[in-house]
Scaffold this active site. Structure first.
Site, PDB file in Angstrom:
ATOM      1  N   PRO A 126       0.816  -1.220   0.000  1.00 32.13           N
ATOM      2  CA  PRO A 126       0.000   0.000   0.000  1.00 32.13           C
ATOM      3  C   PRO A 126       0.854   1.276   0.000  1.00 32.13           C
ATOM      4  CG  PRO A 126      -0.945  -1.613   1.498  1.00 32.13           C
ATOM      5  CD  PRO A 126       0.347  -2.205   0.990  1.00 32.13           C
ATOM      6  N   ARG A 266     -16.529  -2.044 -43.137  1.00 29.88           N
ATOM      7  CA  ARG A 266     -17.493  -0.992 -42.818  1.00 29.88           C
ATOM      8  C   ARG A 266     -17.665  -0.009 -43.988  1.00 29.88           C
ATOM      9  NH1 ARG A 266     -21.837   0.758 -39.996  1.00 29.88           N
ATOM     10  NH2 ARG A 266     -21.630   2.911 -39.277  1.00 29.88           N
ATOM     11  N   HIS A 336     -13.555   2.147 -35.189  1.00 33.93           N
ATOM     12  CA  HIS A 336     -14.789   1.361 -35.074  1.00 33.93           C
ATOM     13  C   HIS A 336     -16.007   2.242 -34.766  1.00 33.93           C
ATOM     14  CE1 HIS A 336     -12.038  -2.058 -34.811  1.00 33.93           C
ATOM     15  NE2 HIS A 336     -13.061  -2.882 -34.834  1.00 33.93           N
ATOM     16  N   GLY A 338     -19.045   4.070 -33.058  1.00 38.83           N
ATOM     17  CA  GLY A 338     -19.964   3.646 -31.995  1.00 38.83           C
ATOM     18  C   GLY A 338     -19.831   2.171 -31.666  1.00 38.83           C
ATOM     19  N   GLU A 361       4.640  -2.875 -13.294  1.00 34.60           N
ATOM     20  CA  GLU A 361       6.104  -3.081 -13.390  1.00 34.60           C
ATOM     21  C   GLU A 361       6.836  -1.774 -13.681  1.00 34.60           C
ATOM     22  OE1 GLU A 361       7.549  -6.755 -14.780  1.00 34.60           O
ATOM     23  OE2 GLU A 361       5.559  -7.673 -14.641  1.00 34.60           O
ATOM     24  N   THR A 363       5.625   2.568 -13.643  1.00 31.19           N
ATOM     25  CA  THR A 363       4.824   3.481 -14.467  1.00 31.19           C
ATOM     26  C   THR A 363       5.685   4.063 -15.592  1.00 31.19           C
ATOM     27  OG1 THR A 363       5.468   5.305 -13.050  1.00 31.19           O
ATOM     28  CG2 THR A 363       3.398   4.194 -12.487  1.00 31.19           C
TER      29      THR A 363
END
Ligand code: COS
Length: 377
Positions: A126, A266, A336, A338, A361, A363
């Site tokens: 923590p 598409r 893509h 919506g 591992e 930032t």
């Protein structure tokens, strides 16, 4: 980069397995947060859970590049399974292989490098994240045992692993030179997994706490010398960063593949959207950055096997590949439209899964710190 025949075969084998066995359950384990036990068992049988370790110790007998390609291919379809494999191999198994005594290697590696049992690495706490040296978990010598007290958090494979490498403070005065690593086994009195996390991404992977309450560990379970745990885990993280780079590379490649396919299918304004410059621009940027990530990740994998100092190169590969995964998955959703925002399409999951690669591992900010320190040392 020209791959050897062996590495081409590894890619083909892992891709076929990933498409046939991992992809079909990827969406389901993301939704239910159920650990993919069946898949992991099959990966063990295929020797995918200990790829870079010698066969006589239960491993796949391969090298780091082969392992990197393995993590990439699994993550291309399912990052939850990719991170399970990566954390098990690079973080759980590797430190025992790296600094374990002959007895420790013989006792633990055959079970974990073969994938019969899972392994995990307990470092983060923590109050000790980026500042990993600030560990508050203590190990106090008591005769021929050490007594461990403390809590680890955000540990991959916390409740599914049976073998653990854990860092502790054995001499607080010495700060990072007072850190020592231990091998723990599931079921040792005073040691148990804690809360399981509910996460944004890699939801099919098992992430949770490890809790130590007067846990008595035999002194022979000390991994490496007392006080050398910090260096053990930094070296472990160098390798771990290659595998997170590979995971990020896989996610980015998956996002690119999905985008190429979708853009050809598409139709808008009477044409496939792949015929529009705006879409082609995004595809070109994605493909270029994916390829650059691949070169960095593969190159540092080869350097690791040559035994070179890879601190800077591992951080660069992880930094670049993870930021690429973020960008590529963002663009994939944009392409893509919506539909990309909906759970039916894989890119929605890829977008959420990518985020852990710029955090876990080390930032992005820590990778830059490590790179700058290496440049200026
Ligand atoms: N391999 C081996 N030794 C290393 C090393 C490496 N990659 N990097 C540093 N060391 C050594 C140093 O040479 C130094 O040795 P001496 O004590 O002999 O001088 C020692 O380790 C301490 O190093 P340093 O002073 O750099 O330690 P800091 O506490 O300042 O911080 C960072 C080191 C920030 C790099 C480290 O805490 C880190 O990587 N943090 C991120 C942790 C992380 O990735 N957490 C996520 C975990 S997910 S499993």
């Amino acid at each position: 980069m020209q791959l050897s025949d062996e590495h081409i075969m590894i890619r083909k084998m892992v891709r076929e397995f990933a498409e046939a066995e991992v992809k079909p359950v990827a969406q389901e384990i993301d939704e239910t947060c159920e650990f993919p036990w069946e898949t992991v068992k099959k990966m063990g049988e295929l020797r995918l859970m200990g790829m870079p370790f010698p066969e006589e110790l239960g491993g796949g007998g391969g090298d780091t590049l082969g392992y990197t390609i393995g993590v990439e291919e699994i993550s291309r379809v399912c990052a939850s399974t990719g991170i399970t494999m990566a954390a098990h191999t690079s973080l759980g198994c590797y430190p025992i292989f790296d600094v374990g005594t002959e007895e420790q290697k013989k006792k633990y590696l055959p079970d974990i490098a073969s994938g019969r049992k899972l392994a995990a690495f307990g470092l983060t706490e923590p109050n000790a994240g980026s500042d990993a040296g600030a560990t508050e978990t203590t190990a106090v010598r008591d005769g021929d045992h050490y007594v461990i007290n403390g809590t680890k958090c955000f540990i991959t494979n916390a409740s599914t692993a049976e073998t653990f490498v854990v860092t502790t403070m054995t001499d607080k005065e010495k700060r990072t030179r007072g850190i020592s690593a231990f091998i723990l086994e599931k079921g040792m009195p005073g040691f148990k997994p804690g809360k399981k996390e509910n996460k944004l991404g890699v939801r099919g992977s098992d992430t949770g706490e490890l809790i130590f309450e007067d846990c008595r560990v035999p002194a022979e379970n000390l991994l490496g010398k007392e006080g050398e745990g910090f260096k053990v885990f930094l070296r472990t993280l160098d390798g771990g960063r290659i595998s997170i780079g590979a995971m990020a590379l896989g996610i980015a490649q998956g996002a690119l593949d999905a985008s190429v396919k979708y853009s050809k299918e598409r139709k808008q304004f009477g044409a496939s959207i792949s015929s529009f410059g705006a879409i082609q621009n995004m595809l070109a940027d994605m493909a270029t950055e994916v390829e650059a990530s691949r070169l960095l990740v593969y190159d540092v994998s080869l350097a690791k096997d040559r035994g070179e100092r890879i601190i800077k190169e591992a951080a660069m590969a992880k930094l670049f590949a993870s930021e690429t995964a973020m960008k590529a998955t963002r663009m994939a959703i944009q392409i893509h439209g919506g539909y990309g925002y909906m759970k039916e399409y894989d890119v929605e999951r890829f977008y959420r899964d990518a985020k852990i690669t710029v955090i876990g591992e080390g930032t992005t900010e820590i990778q830059k710190l490590v790179i700058a320190r290496e440049l200026l040392r």
